[in-house]
Design an enzyme around this catalytic site. Structure first.
Site, PDB file in Angstrom:
ATOM      1  N   ASP A   1       2.086   5.868   7.835  1.00  0.00           N
ATOM      2  CA  ASP A   1       2.101   6.908   6.811  1.00  0.00           C
ATOM      3  C   ASP A   1       2.309   8.291   7.408  1.00  0.00           C
ATOM      4  OD1 ASP A   1       1.555   4.833   5.102  1.00  0.00           O
ATOM      5  OD2 ASP A   1       0.035   5.929   3.971  1.00  0.00           O
TER       6      ASP A   1
ATOM      7  N   CYS B   1      -3.626  -0.233  10.056  1.00  0.00           N
ATOM      8  CA  CYS B   1      -3.298   0.995   9.323  1.00  0.00           C
ATOM      9  C   CYS B   1      -3.162   0.817   7.815  1.00  0.00           C
ATOM     10  CB  CYS B   1      -2.072   1.638   9.943  1.00  0.00           C
ATOM     11  SG  CYS B   1      -2.437   2.268  11.606  1.00  0.00           S
TER      12      CYS B   1
ATOM     13  N   LYS C   1      -1.546   0.749   4.566  1.00  0.00           N
ATOM     14  CA  LYS C   1      -1.205  -0.210   3.516  1.00  0.00           C
ATOM     15  C   LYS C   1      -1.189  -1.641   4.021  1.00  0.00           C
ATOM     16  CE  LYS C   1      -0.862   3.529   1.381  1.00  0.00           C
ATOM     17  NZ  LYS C   1      -1.152   4.307   2.586  1.00  0.00           N
TER      18      LYS C   1
ATOM     19  N   SER D   1      -3.267  11.635   1.434  1.00  0.00           N
ATOM     20  CA  SER D   1      -3.683  11.042   2.696  1.00  0.00           C
ATOM     21  C   SER D   1      -5.189  11.173   2.825  1.00  0.00           C
ATOM     22  CB  SER D   1      -2.999  11.779   3.855  1.00  0.00           C
ATOM     23  OG  SER D   1      -3.650  11.512   5.069  1.00  0.00           O
TER      24      SER D   1
END
Length: 551
Positions: free
Chosen positions: A78, A119, A121, A467
């Site tokens: 991301d 991480c 997703k 985020s």
């Protein structure tokens, strides 16, 4: 064994021949086959070292009499996808990951499965597949990155994002930014703060589908390798006991995970992900579930971006179980539920101690009397919106004029050009699950606002998401989204927006008749999209239901 369907009997001689073409022996095929889903790639700092984790897991499987068979799935960083069109693919990749794992596991009929990721997703995508498949399974992460050091202070990637705004505001030189860029991320692991990746890693422990310390043991510590070996050994016990995700991912498990999330002041993305995982597990979660638990759960931890500590500090303080130990004092943890350790939560907590009170505060002096996430409703968000209250200044109400942007890029340009003033409410719309499509994270604009020193004086409202590194008065997941004709689509420059944190409301202060006239004139904003994003946009539901695919 489940795997007998692909390896037993004379009819399966061709299947065995193909396995033998890969070097497998009859002895290996006689053992339980354990699928190892490894999301290693050379694109994500949190995944660059996962081959080493996978090898340790496979060692553990072999030590306990199983045959490990590794396969891969995709992953997106991301941070690297942030601030441009690539971020449109981040949240949609969650569904691709879940589907890809389902396809391989169903095709091979593994006896058990170990899932390896670090991480944002990738973790929820794997857990969605885990719940959907419902065969013995366990999760292990690659562990958090260590914080960097710059000018005698600990820093992380959030520091770099915010430094961009500081440079634009003349508060930092480009030379300093370059040095910070070089030192902020010292090596492999999921980014060092309590951003989405590390929040989700912590919640795997809280849910009970990973072993103790999985959520916090640093990526570069030998402890991480030991956990990986233990994970490989443990999956064999789960196969033997036939303990499945449905035995672990109960309503009580999700309630405990939400309580830990609130005590941590975790990422707003966890609302989307826990709802998506729960749906696969047949457990009903709503926005109100989160808010109800948040109301009775104190914020005990403030890790970057909310505070000065990092996940390394939480590890040194006793990890996720130490937080659960604190929460158990308030009766907020279901201690009788089973975990992948084959122990109950209560048994795991029995010998746990909090090792640093400065990191995990006692329940008698929390940072906040409520949890770190708050659900807002109001005329601008009739179906809800999410605010990370643990990462905002002490603001109870904020009222300002709307500055409206139909995409993230236009908003960032205005912020960095100095066009946003104190008292403004930046509205970024058509960034929801359908409208983006893909529900991008707004870290670039929020970091620019913070870096320019405006995080106490400017609010940001969006139908997109944030985020876990975001701080400031940032309200996301506004539902219904603009693409569905939600009230956020009707906002115009200069409209007054009122945010009342105490009352948990966000309202558009425009006359109802005026809004009716605007609604009558409104037309959906059409974006030309192709390929997967086009399919995703046609299938995805609203943020208030987890941005999952409709049935």
């Amino acid at each position: 064994m489940r795997s007998d369907v692909i390896k037993k009997g004379i009819e399966r001689a061709p299947h065995r021949a193909l396995f033998k073409a890969m070097g497998l022996t009859d002895e290996e095929l006689d053992k339980p086959l354990i699928g190892i889903v490894n999301s290693f790639n050379e694109l994500i700092p949190g995944h660059i070292h996962l081959r080493r984790i996978a090898e340790a897991v496979k060692t553990g499987v072999r030590m306990s009499g199983g045959t490990p068979l590794e396969f891969s799935t995709i992953g997106i960083c991301d941070g690297i996808a942030m601030g441009h069109g690539g971020m449109k693919y981040s949240l949609p990749s969650r569904e691709l990951i879940a589907d890809s794992i389902e396809a391989v596991v169903r095709a091979y009929n593994f006896d058990g499965i170990v899932m390896i990721a670090s991480c944002d997703k990738i973790i929820p995508g794997m857990l969605m597949a885990m719940a959907r498949l419902d065969i013995p399974a366990i999760f292990i992460s690659g562990g958090p990155m260590l914080p960097g050091r710059f000018k005698g202070e600990y820093v992380d990637v959030k520091t770099v994002f915010e430094a961009v705004g500081a440079v634009k505001a003349g508060k930092m030189s480009e030379k300093e930014l370059k040095l910070l860029e070089d030192f902020a991320c010292p090596g492999c692991g999921s980014c060092a703060g309590m951003f989405t990746a590390n929040t989700m890693n912590a919640l795997t422990e809280a849910l009970g589908i990973s072993l103790p310390w999985n959520g916090t043991a640093p990526a570069v510590y030998a402890h991480r390798i030991r956990i990986a070996k233990q994970t490989g050994m443990q999956i064999m016990k789960l196969v033997e006991e036939d303990l499945k995700p449905s035995d672990i991912l109960t309503p009580e498990a999700f309630e405990d995970a939400i309580a830990v999330d609130m005590a941590l002041g975790g990422s707003t993305n966890t609302v989307l992900h826990l709802m998506a995982i729960a749906r696969e597990a047949g457990v009903k979660l709503t926005l109100d579930t989160f808010d109800e638990i948040s109301e009775k759960t104190p914020t005990l931890v403030k890790i970057s971006p909310a505070g000065k500590h990092f996940v390394l500090d939480l590890y040194e303080a006793g990890g996720v179980l130490a937080i659960m130990k604190r929460l158990s004092e308030l009766g907020l943890i279901h201690e009788d539920r089973i975990t992948v350790s084959l122990k109950t939560v209560g048994e795991l907590l029995r010998d746990v101690s909090v090792l640093r009170d400065d990191v995990i505060r006692p329940v008698t002096r929390p940072y906040l009397s409520r949890g770190g996430l708050m659900i807002l409703y109001g005329s601008l968000a009739p179906k809800g919106a999410v605010l990370k209250v643990s990462a905002i200044p002490d603001i109870e109400t904020f009222e300002g004029e709307a500055r409206v942007f139909d995409c993230e890029e236009d908003a960032v340009k205005a912020i960095l050009s100095g066009d946003i003033e104190k008292g403004d409410v930046v509205v970024i719309r058509y960034e929801g699950p359908k409208g983006g499509p893909g529900m991008r994270e707004m870290l670039a604009p929020t970091s620019a606002i913070a870096g320019m020193g405006l995080d106490r004086d400017v609010a940001l409202v969006t139908d997109g998401r944030f985020s876990g590194a975001t701080r400031g008065l940032s309200i996301g997941h506004v539902s219904p989204e603009a693409a569905e004709g939600g009230p956020i689509a009707l906002v115009e420059d200069g409209d007054l927006i009122r945010i009342d944190v105490k009352a948990k409301r966000i309202d558009l202060l425009v006359d109802e008749e005026e809004l009716k006239e605007r609604k009558a004139k409104w037309k959906p904003k059409v974006k030309e999209v192709k390929g997967y994003l086009k399919r995703y946009s046609s299938l995805v539901t609203s943020a208030n239901t987890g941005a999952v695919f409709r049935e």
